[in-house]
Design an enzyme around this catalytic site. Structure first.
Site, PDB file in Angstrom:
ATOM      1  N   PHE A   9      69.999  29.109  41.515  1.00 53.41           N
ATOM      2  CA  PHE A   9      69.416  27.790  41.305  1.00 53.41           C
ATOM      3  C   PHE A   9      67.915  27.802  41.576  1.00 53.41           C
ATOM      4  CE2 PHE A   9      73.824  26.574  42.001  1.00 53.41           C
ATOM      5  CZ  PHE A   9      73.997  25.480  41.165  1.00 53.41           C
ATOM      6  N   ASP A  10      67.159  27.214  40.669  1.00 50.05           N
ATOM      7  CA  ASP A  10      65.789  26.833  40.966  1.00 50.05           C
ATOM      8  C   ASP A  10      65.849  25.707  42.002  1.00 50.05           C
ATOM      9  OD1 ASP A  10      62.916  26.459  40.558  1.00 50.05           O
ATOM     10  OD2 ASP A  10      63.488  24.662  39.445  1.00 50.05           O
TER      11      ASP A  10
END
Length: 216
Positions: A9-10
């Site tokens: 995940f960013d």
């Protein structure tokens, strides 16, 4: 059976809407250096990419960009990093993926120590096996470099998916032959993410969960 088992995940614009703090700090730096203030739409592009690149894009020399980052961080490290909120549905998504047996990671261009502080503050840190970010000396700064370090650190993984909100996420993942689920609720341009080769565009956490489960 879950299609993607390892999810990267960013952070900014994907898990947390941290725009308020980032934009206030960027505006302070530009104002202090006497630079023209970009439009609100242009300012939104500060969320995601490495700061030096963003300041140089808006009229700073390389030397000025270094000073702009120093000014930015003088406010951001104290208050700015906590000016934001977790996007609706994110905690429930992470909880369900954890129950499903997925391994969850963070790959962000934000400095790693700051990312850990932010995710801890908002109660998200416990969901992630590793939180990998940039280094202050910028030996690791681009999304591709962050992902490379994460993959090297974790070791052999398959069925890996990147989740992000900008073309930088898509490009960084593609450099490692990883697909990206691009979220539309962040700060990136949807068409740019499509052009960069996003595997899909999702508008809700429910759509993202279905893509992770089904791969289509």
């Amino acid at each position: 059976m879950t299609h993607y088992k390892n999810i990267l995940f960013d952070l900014d614009g994907t898990l947390v809407d941290s725009g308020e703090g980032i934009l206030k700090c960027a505006a302070l730096a530009l104002e202090t250096l006497g630079k023209p203030m970009p439009s609100p739409a242009q300012m939104r592009t500060f969320v995601g990419p490495p700061l030096v690149d963003s300041f140089m894009r808006f009229g700073c020399s390389a030397e000025e960009a270094e000073e702009a980052v120093r000014i930015y961080r003088s406010r951001y490290t104290v208050t700015g990093k906590y000016e934001g909120f977790v996007y609706p549905g994110i905690k429930a998504l992470l909880q369900q993926l954890h129950v499903d047996g997925c391994r969850l990671f963070v790959a962000t261009s934000k400095p790693e120590t700051t990312a850990i502080d932010v995710l801890t503050k908002f109660g998200l840190a416990p969901y992630f096996e590793r939180i990998i970010g940039a280094t202050f000396d910028r030996s690791r700064s681009t999304k591709s470099e962050v992902i490379a370090y994460l993959l090297e650190s974790v070791g052999d993984m398959d069925h890996v998916l990147m989740v992000g909100d900008t073309a930088f996420d898509v490009i960084g993942a593609t450099a490692h032959r990883l697909p990206t689920a691009a979220v539309s609720w962040g700060y990136g341009d949807v068409q740019e993410m499509i052009t960069a080769g996003a595997a899909c565009i999702v508008d809700t956490t429910e759509q993202l969960y279905r893509f992770i489960k089904e791969g289509a």
